[in-house]
Design an enzyme around this catalytic site. Structure first.
Site, PDB file in Angstrom:
ATOM      1  N   LYS A  79     -24.572   2.796  14.809  1.00 57.99           N
ATOM      2  CA  LYS A  79     -25.223   3.500  13.685  1.00 57.99           C
ATOM      3  C   LYS A  79     -24.161   4.172  12.816  1.00 57.99           C
ATOM      4  O   LYS A  79     -23.193   4.736  13.337  1.00 57.99           O
ATOM      5  CB  LYS A  79     -26.188   4.545  14.235  1.00 57.99           C
ATOM      6  CG  LYS A  79     -26.999   5.289  13.183  1.00 57.99           C
ATOM      7  CD  LYS A  79     -27.993   6.251  13.818  1.00 57.99           C
ATOM      8  CE  LYS A  79     -28.890   6.905  12.783  1.00 57.99           C
ATOM      9  NZ  LYS A  79     -29.890   7.811  13.366  1.00 57.99           N
ATOM     10  N   SER A 154     -34.723   7.036  11.962  1.00 60.56           N
ATOM     11  CA  SER A 154     -33.690   6.691  11.015  1.00 60.56           C
ATOM     12  C   SER A 154     -32.726   5.600  11.498  1.00 60.56           C
ATOM     13  O   SER A 154     -32.012   5.020  10.676  1.00 60.56           O
ATOM     14  CB  SER A 154     -32.869   7.936  10.676  1.00 60.56           C
ATOM     15  OG  SER A 154     -32.188   8.412  11.829  1.00 60.56           O
ATOM     16  N   SER A 178     -35.578   9.250  16.150  1.00 61.68           N
ATOM     17  CA  SER A 178     -34.861   8.192  15.422  1.00 61.68           C
ATOM     18  C   SER A 178     -34.322   7.041  16.250  1.00 61.68           C
ATOM     19  O   SER A 178     -33.878   6.045  15.685  1.00 61.68           O
ATOM     20  CB  SER A 178     -33.716   8.800  14.623  1.00 61.68           C
ATOM     21  OG  SER A 178     -34.222   9.275  13.412  1.00 61.68           O
TER      22      SER A 178
END
Ligand code: GLN
Length: 473
Positions: A79, A154, A178
């Site tokens: 990420k 996210s 997330s």
């Protein structure tokens, strides 16, 4: 060789037996990305040269007959909120558009020590604020199951990369859901570890008392392998805890007699009927295997979302103060220092990030601190207490991950409150600091639906053991 169907263990064994090389595996995944990412948009940066270099080193080790580590040669994605040395780290924001990481996050060092091959950095909502990855300043990631739907957020890029067979596993971060919510939307397994299980050093902070890094993988076993590699005490993160706190359950783990709590508050109004049915069908199956299903109540749940949006935004407003046009990334180079701050931040931050900074600054300001921030801290203590009480009566808690499956791109963008509701079942877990896993439980018209398994503090490995059993149902 059908690489996409192989577990980490099978890949490791294949490499050991020289059935294929790390370079072949790396090339395969780079080709997958080339083929699929123009539709999915999971990646913000692809590091083909770096990945090949890492694969070459691994192959040299294999040919020398060196003892291989647990994640040897495994292609993965990280990420974009997590630092990987020499790669850009934008956290999905324009304000960090050209920021290059000068060191690795602790978890990345740990992965590298186990021999992974890093393919690139994945898309995310700006500063991890969002539930759909539509809030990225750069691109919209699509759900590999249906390109008209969001992948969740996210960590939507991380979930979509794994679901789209563009990486074997990925890392995400979870402040209020997330990792789990995109895992649920994309039909992969995602673990939000106990707070402190994984060092946050090198994670661009959102809400520091809530943030945790964790793995997303195709199956529970892979998820466990990655978690084992990244967990542990780190002197650079005072909130990290030693691994010996986490007892690894033996393979004797039995479903018979397990007490599974079903909290009423997670199955009421707002929950999609089909999602409910899917979660209930898993509950029925585990009951048949001898688990005891116990109806429980977590009375403070209706206040969790409000509490989260005070605490997370307050912490974010403090954490994001460092992006001032001087120390990191973008600078608008205005005529004086004050205009440089305002211009850089005005241009660099997106709408949602600005909303959160304003909310958080308001909640922390004198005159409102007691009414909002302090009150939210008290509510948080009660939420934690609710979970502690529940875990005196049950071993695990089962809930849906999100009230609905993946939604259409665009539909929630004009209504922040609707977007916030996507995390109503995941934020309480971060507030309590306990671990929770999202795993595929079924599908609605081809769209995946996840089950959330919540455990007490430090029960991460027990959750994984249970999830492995459920996976075989
Ligand atoms: N969707 C939630 C939020 O917007 C949670 C995000 C997260 O876990 N990083 O705050």
């Amino acid at each position: 060789m059908d690489f996409v169907k192989m577990t980490i263990q099978a890949l490791r064994e294949g490499l050991e037996k020289k059935e294929f090389s790390a370079m072949e595996l790396c090339d395969f995944y780079l080709k997958q990305i080339q083929k699929k990412d123009k539709d999915i948009n999971a990646f913000l940066q692809i590091d083909a040269d770096g990945a090949k270099e890492q694969a070459k080193v691994i192959d040299e080790k294999i040919s020398k007959g060196e003892k291989l580590k647990s994640l040897v040669g495994i292609p993965c994605a990280i990420k974009d909120a997590i630092l990987v040395k020499n790669l850009n780290c934008t956290s999905g924001s324009k304000i960090l558009e050209n920021y290059k990481a000068v060191e690795n996050a602790t978890c990345v060092n740990k992965l590298k020590a186990e021999g992974v091959v890093i393919l690139g950095k994945t898309n995310m909502d700006e500063f991890a604020m969002g539930s759909s990855t539509e809030r990225s300043a750069f691109k919209i990631t699509k759900n590999p199951y249906d390109l008209t739907k969001v992948p969740g957020g996210s960590s939507g890029g991380s979930a979509a990369a794994v679901a789209g067979d563009e990486a074997v596993f990925s890392l995400g971060s979870d402040t209020g859901g997330s990792i789990r919510q995109p895992a649920s939307f994309c039909g992969v397994v995602g673990l939000k570890p106990t707070y402190g299980a994984v060092s946050r050093y090198g994670l661009i902070a959102f809400g520091s008392s809530l943030d945790q890094i964790g793995p997303l993988a195709k199956n529970v076993e892979d998820c466990e392998e990655v978690f084992k590699a990244i967990t542990g005490k780190d002197d650079k993160d005072a909130t990290s805890v030693p691994s010996d706190k986490f007892k690894v359950q033996s393979s004797k783990f039995k479903v018979e007699g397990l007490r599974i709590g079903i909290p009423r508050e997670f199955f009421g109004e707002g929950l999609d009927k089909e999602v409910k049915k899917i979660v209930e069908s898993v509950i029925k199956k585990i009951e048949k295997q001898g688990a005891k299903i116990i109806d429980i109540s977590l009375p403070t749940m209706p206040f969790a979302l409000a509490c989260y949006y005070i605490i997370a935004t307050s912490e974010a407003s403090a954490n994001l103060a460092r992006f001032d046009g001087v120390r990191y990334g973008k600078s608008s180079k205005a005529k004086n220092l004050f205009s440089d701050y305002t211009q850089t931040r005005g241009e660099g931050f997106g709408e949602e990030v600005k909303r959160r900074i304003m909310l958080g600054t308001f909640a922390l300001s004198s005159g409102y601190y007691d009414a909002y921030y302090l009150k939210a801290q008290k509510v948080r203590a009660k939420i934690k207490q609710d979970f502690e009480n529940a875990f005196t009566k049950v071993d695990f808690i089962f809930t849906p991950v999100s009230p609905f499956p993946a939604f259409d791109i665009g539909v929630k963008m004009d209504d922040p409150l609707q977007m916030y509701l996507a995390d109503i079942y995941t934020v309480p877990i971060n507030l309590a600091g306990v671990p929770a896993l999202s795993m595929p439980a079924g599908r609605i018209n081809d769209l995946p639906v996840g089950l959330q398994i919540i455990g007490k503090h430090f029960s991460d490995f027990d959750i994984l053991q249970l999830a492995k059993i459920i996976e075989k149902f």
